[in-house]
Design a protein around this motif. Sequence first.
Motif, PDB file in Angstrom:
ATOM      1  N   GLU A 136       0.840  -1.206   0.000  1.00 19.76           N
ATOM      2  CA  GLU A 136       0.000   0.000   0.000  1.00 19.76           C
ATOM      3  C   GLU A 136       0.875   1.255   0.000  1.00 19.76           C
ATOM      4  O   GLU A 136       0.577   2.225  -0.706  1.00 19.76           O
ATOM      5  CB  GLU A 136      -0.895   0.022   1.250  1.00 19.76           C
ATOM      6  CG  GLU A 136      -1.934  -1.060   1.309  1.00 19.76           C
ATOM      7  CD  GLU A 136      -2.663  -1.103   2.650  1.00 19.76           C
ATOM      8  OE1 GLU A 136      -3.863  -1.378   2.628  1.00 19.76           O
ATOM      9  OE2 GLU A 136      -2.028  -0.861   3.700  1.00 19.76           O
TER      10      GLU A 136
ATOM     11  N   LYS B   3       2.555   1.705  -3.481  1.00 16.46           N
ATOM     12  CA  LYS B   3       1.594   2.225  -4.465  1.00 16.46           C
ATOM     13  C   LYS B   3       1.329   3.719  -4.229  1.00 16.46           C
ATOM     14  O   LYS B   3       1.324   4.510  -5.168  1.00 16.46           O
ATOM     15  CB  LYS B   3       0.288   1.431  -4.390  1.00 16.46           C
ATOM     16  CG  LYS B   3      -0.721   1.843  -5.424  1.00 16.46           C
ATOM     17  CD  LYS B   3      -1.959   0.979  -5.383  1.00 16.46           C
ATOM     18  CE  LYS B   3      -2.950   1.438  -6.431  1.00 16.46           C
ATOM     19  NZ  LYS B   3      -4.197   0.678  -6.377  1.00 16.46           N
TER      20      LYS B   3
ATOM     21  N   LYS C 298       4.527   5.766  -5.227  1.00 13.49           N
ATOM     22  CA  LYS C 298       4.777   5.740  -6.670  1.00 13.49           C
ATOM     23  C   LYS C 298       3.694   6.521  -7.425  1.00 13.49           C
ATOM     24  O   LYS C 298       3.999   7.319  -8.318  1.00 13.49           O
ATOM     25  CB  LYS C 298       4.822   4.295  -7.176  1.00 13.49           C
ATOM     26  CG  LYS C 298       6.055   3.531  -6.754  1.00 13.49           C
ATOM     27  CD  LYS C 298       5.939   2.086  -7.246  1.00 13.49           C
ATOM     28  CE  LYS C 298       7.156   1.279  -6.982  1.00 13.49           C
ATOM     29  NZ  LYS C 298       7.048  -0.094  -7.514  1.00 13.49           N
ATOM     30  N   THR C 299       2.451   6.294  -7.062  1.00  5.62           N
ATOM     31  CA  THR C 299       1.328   6.914  -7.770  1.00  5.62           C
ATOM     32  C   THR C 299       1.167   8.390  -7.425  1.00  5.62           C
ATOM     33  O   THR C 299       1.027   9.235  -8.314  1.00  5.62           O
ATOM     34  CB  THR C 299       0.016   6.166  -7.437  1.00  5.62           C
ATOM     35  OG1 THR C 299       0.174   4.792  -7.778  1.00  5.62           O
ATOM     36  CG2 THR C 299      -1.165   6.741  -8.200  1.00  5.62           C
TER      37      THR C 299
ATOM     38  N   ASN D 114       8.513  -6.706  -8.783  1.00  9.98           N
ATOM     39  CA  ASN D 114       8.595  -5.276  -9.104  1.00  9.98           C
ATOM     40  C   ASN D 114      10.005  -4.788  -9.395  1.00  9.98           C
ATOM     41  O   ASN D 114      10.393  -3.711  -8.996  1.00  9.98           O
ATOM     42  CB  ASN D 114       8.001  -4.439  -7.968  1.00  9.98           C
ATOM     43  CG  ASN D 114       6.541  -4.691  -7.765  1.00  9.98           C
ATOM     44  OD1 ASN D 114       5.822  -4.946  -8.716  1.00  9.98           O
ATOM     45  ND2 ASN D 114       6.096  -4.646  -6.531  1.00  9.98           N
TER      46      ASN D 114
END
Length: 184
Positions: free
Chosen positions: A37, A40, A43-44, A153
């Motif tokens: 979580e 993400k 990165k996002t 990843n």
Amino acid sequence: MDQAAITMIENLHKNTGKSLDQWVEIVKKEKFEKHGEILKFLKTNHGFTHGFANLVAHKTLQSDAGSAKDTDDLISKQYKGKEHFLPLYEKLSEEIKKFGKDVEFSPKNAYVSVRRKKQFALLIPATKTRYDIGINLKGQEPQGILELDTKSNGMVSHRIVVNHEEQYSKELITWLKKAYDAAG
């Protein structure tokens, strides 16, 4: 703390204008409980690369060797319910240490990162029936027991799956040694 971690922390501040402690506080406000979580989110929402997101996630969750009070506790946690794989880990560790004095083992919550100047392997008690060995050998065609890694990843390029200790082999050690040599 090793030099690679210090450099990453310095570069995090240079690249983002915020310190590691500031990023940890930002992430804590989100109340994430899982490593994925946090990755993400960073990165996002903040354009982090995997390496920087991983650093902040580990420091936030205190799931890396540098944050743990006792790295043996991290190893014990990894092998809880998978104790039958502990002799394999110990055998691999002993063999990898023979590669050179510059080998460093860095336990996390779910795996052990093995580094030289850079990470060249991951030792992962993945499930009760599967042990994964991640290997960094970018550009290497899969062959024999070496397969492309499509799950981590980009932390490693290949993996070798071991379902029981009898699959420990000279070929496995040869691939680990090649990755060690490439990391120098």
